[in-house]
Design a protein around this motif. Sequence first.
Motif, PDB file in Angstrom:
ATOM      1  N   GLN A   1      -5.419   9.674  12.943  1.00 24.50           N
ATOM      2  CA  GLN A   1      -4.384  10.700  12.912  1.00 24.50           C
ATOM      3  C   GLN A   1      -4.061  11.043  11.454  1.00 24.50           C
ATOM      4  O   GLN A   1      -3.890  10.150  10.618  1.00 24.50           O
ATOM      5  CB  GLN A   1      -3.116  10.196  13.607  1.00 24.50           C
ATOM      6  CG  GLN A   1      -2.027  11.226  13.770  1.00 24.50           C
ATOM      7  CD  GLN A   1      -2.273  12.153  14.945  1.00 24.50           C
ATOM      8  OE1 GLN A   1      -3.174  11.912  15.743  1.00 24.50           O
ATOM      9  NE2 GLN A   1      -1.494  13.214  15.032  1.00 24.50           N
ATOM     10  N   VAL A   2      -3.990  12.317  11.169  1.00 25.65           N
ATOM     11  CA  VAL A   2      -3.671  12.798   9.829  1.00 25.65           C
ATOM     12  C   VAL A   2      -2.514  13.768   9.937  1.00 25.65           C
ATOM     13  O   VAL A   2      -2.531  14.674  10.777  1.00 25.65           O
ATOM     14  CB  VAL A   2      -4.880  13.503   9.178  1.00 25.65           C
ATOM     15  CG1 VAL A   2      -4.494  14.079   7.824  1.00 25.65           C
ATOM     16  CG2 VAL A   2      -6.052  12.536   9.031  1.00 25.65           C
ATOM     17  N   GLN A   3      -1.527  13.570   9.113  1.00 33.31           N
ATOM     18  CA  GLN A   3      -0.420  14.514   9.035  1.00 33.31           C
ATOM     19  C   GLN A   3      -0.476  15.232   7.696  1.00 33.31           C
ATOM     20  O   GLN A   3      -0.697  14.605   6.651  1.00 33.31           O
ATOM     21  CB  GLN A   3       0.915  13.789   9.210  1.00 33.31           C
ATOM     22  CG  GLN A   3       1.109  13.249  10.620  1.00 33.31           C
ATOM     23  CD  GLN A   3       2.474  12.630  10.823  1.00 33.31           C
ATOM     24  OE1 GLN A   3       3.043  12.032   9.914  1.00 33.31           O
ATOM     25  NE2 GLN A   3       3.018  12.759  12.027  1.00 33.31           N
ATOM     26  N   ARG A  27      -5.191   6.549   5.676  1.00 36.84           N
ATOM     27  CA  ARG A  27      -5.969   5.816   4.693  1.00 36.84           C
ATOM     28  C   ARG A  27      -7.387   6.321   4.559  1.00 36.84           C
ATOM     29  O   ARG A  27      -8.131   5.839   3.718  1.00 36.84           O
ATOM     30  CB  ARG A  27      -5.995   4.336   5.074  1.00 36.84           C
ATOM     31  CG  ARG A  27      -4.630   3.669   5.028  1.00 36.84           C
ATOM     32  CD  ARG A  27      -4.731   2.219   5.433  1.00 36.84           C
ATOM     33  NE  ARG A  27      -5.114   2.086   6.830  1.00 36.84           N
ATOM     34  CZ  ARG A  27      -5.331   0.922   7.425  1.00 36.84           C
ATOM     35  NH1 ARG A  27      -5.254  -0.195   6.735  1.00 36.84           N
ATOM     36  NH2 ARG A  27      -5.663   0.873   8.713  1.00 36.84           N
ATOM     37  N   THR A  28      -7.781   7.302   5.392  1.00 34.08           N
ATOM     38  CA  THR A  28      -9.163   7.769   5.367  1.00 34.08           C
ATOM     39  C   THR A  28      -9.271   9.203   4.876  1.00 34.08           C
ATOM     40  O   THR A  28     -10.189   9.926   5.241  1.00 34.08           O
ATOM     41  CB  THR A  28      -9.781   7.658   6.765  1.00 34.08           C
ATOM     42  OG1 THR A  28      -9.006   8.431   7.693  1.00 34.08           O
ATOM     43  CG2 THR A  28      -9.846   6.215   7.218  1.00 34.08           C
ATOM     44  N   ASP A  73      -7.333  15.335  -4.920  1.00 34.82           N
ATOM     45  CA  ASP A  73      -7.190  14.042  -5.577  1.00 34.82           C
ATOM     46  C   ASP A  73      -7.170  12.998  -4.469  1.00 34.82           C
ATOM     47  O   ASP A  73      -6.131  12.794  -3.828  1.00 34.82           O
ATOM     48  CB  ASP A  73      -5.912  14.013  -6.416  1.00 34.82           C
ATOM     49  CG  ASP A  73      -5.773  12.740  -7.217  1.00 34.82           C
ATOM     50  OD1 ASP A  73      -6.393  11.722  -6.857  1.00 34.82           O
ATOM     51  OD2 ASP A  73      -5.014  12.746  -8.206  1.00 34.82           O
ATOM     52  N   ASN A  74      -8.307  12.374  -4.222  1.00 38.70           N
ATOM     53  CA  ASN A  74      -8.390  11.430  -3.098  1.00 38.70           C
ATOM     54  C   ASN A  74      -7.547  10.182  -3.331  1.00 38.70           C
ATOM     55  O   ASN A  74      -7.117   9.538  -2.383  1.00 38.70           O
ATOM     56  CB  ASN A  74      -9.847  11.051  -2.842  1.00 38.70           C
ATOM     57  CG  ASN A  74     -10.609  12.165  -2.134  1.00 38.70           C
ATOM     58  OD1 ASN A  74     -10.012  13.148  -1.673  1.00 38.70           O
ATOM     59  ND2 ASN A  74     -11.923  12.035  -2.060  1.00 38.70           N
ATOM     60  N   ALA A  75      -7.297   9.854  -4.573  1.00 39.78           N
ATOM     61  CA  ALA A  75      -6.452   8.686  -4.858  1.00 39.78           C
ATOM     62  C   ALA A  75      -5.005   8.931  -4.457  1.00 39.78           C
ATOM     63  O   ALA A  75      -4.271   7.991  -4.144  1.00 39.78           O
ATOM     64  CB  ALA A  75      -6.543   8.329  -6.335  1.00 39.78           C
ATOM     65  N   LYS A  76      -4.601  10.195  -4.466  1.00 36.16           N
ATOM     66  CA  LYS A  76      -3.215  10.553  -4.134  1.00 36.16           C
ATOM     67  C   LYS A  76      -3.095  11.205  -2.763  1.00 36.16           C
ATOM     68  O   LYS A  76      -1.994  11.598  -2.369  1.00 36.16           O
ATOM     69  CB  LYS A  76      -2.657  11.497  -5.199  1.00 36.16           C
ATOM     70  CG  LYS A  76      -2.541  10.884  -6.578  1.00 36.16           C
ATOM     71  CD  LYS A  76      -1.937  11.872  -7.555  1.00 36.16           C
ATOM     72  CE  LYS A  76      -1.783  11.252  -8.938  1.00 36.16           C
ATOM     73  NZ  LYS A  76      -1.208  12.207  -9.916  1.00 36.16           N
ATOM     74  N   ASN A  77      -4.209  11.348  -2.050  1.00 37.83           N
ATOM     75  CA  ASN A  77      -4.197  12.028  -0.748  1.00 37.83           C
ATOM     76  C   ASN A  77      -3.625  13.444  -0.855  1.00 37.83           C
ATOM     77  O   ASN A  77      -2.795  13.860  -0.032  1.00 37.83           O
ATOM     78  CB  ASN A  77      -3.398  11.231   0.290  1.00 37.83           C
ATOM     79  CG  ASN A  77      -4.175  10.049   0.844  1.00 37.83           C
ATOM     80  OD1 ASN A  77      -5.159   9.617   0.264  1.00 37.83           O
ATOM     81  ND2 ASN A  77      -3.727   9.513   1.956  1.00 37.83           N
ATOM     82  N   MET A  78      -4.083  14.174  -1.854  1.00 41.95           N
ATOM     83  CA  MET A  78      -3.556  15.506  -2.104  1.00 41.95           C
ATOM     84  C   MET A  78      -4.692  16.523  -2.202  1.00 41.95           C
ATOM     85  O   MET A  78      -5.790  16.214  -2.704  1.00 41.95           O
ATOM     86  CB  MET A  78      -2.764  15.549  -3.404  1.00 41.95           C
ATOM     87  CG  MET A  78      -1.511  14.700  -3.419  1.00 41.95           C
ATOM     88  SD  MET A  78      -0.202  15.341  -2.346  1.00 41.95           S
ATOM     89  CE  MET A  78       0.165  16.901  -3.136  1.00 41.95           C
TER      90      MET A  78
END
Length: 126
Positions: A1-3, A27-28, A73-78
Amino acid sequence: QVQLVESGGGLVQAGGSLRLSCAASGRTFSRYAMGWFRQAPGKEREFVSTISSRGDNTVYADSVKGRFTISRDNAKNMVYLQMNSLKPEDTAVYYCAAELRWSTSASMIANDYEYWGQGTQVTVSS
């Protein structure tokens, strides 16, 4: 699930700039291709831009090519959409979307995206 939660919309004069942001939960995030779509009043939702899961492939609609830049930015989920040289025809609700696609490809088709944000309004005055 992704929000997904978009931010950064607003009112700007033609020729101005805005930067949209999309914050993703989960987390993915790095396994998802991310897209931006928009919908103007009375019109269908249309593709704006997409970026592959690792950020090594980007695609733009012809109408925004050279003016908009997508990044992540995958480290920040952005994921971001930098919009320059805005035009009144860019006025729309902008949506962030996520598709599980762990590859260098990215889709321009809205139906391929499983998760969507609530949208952020962008209004460009002439």
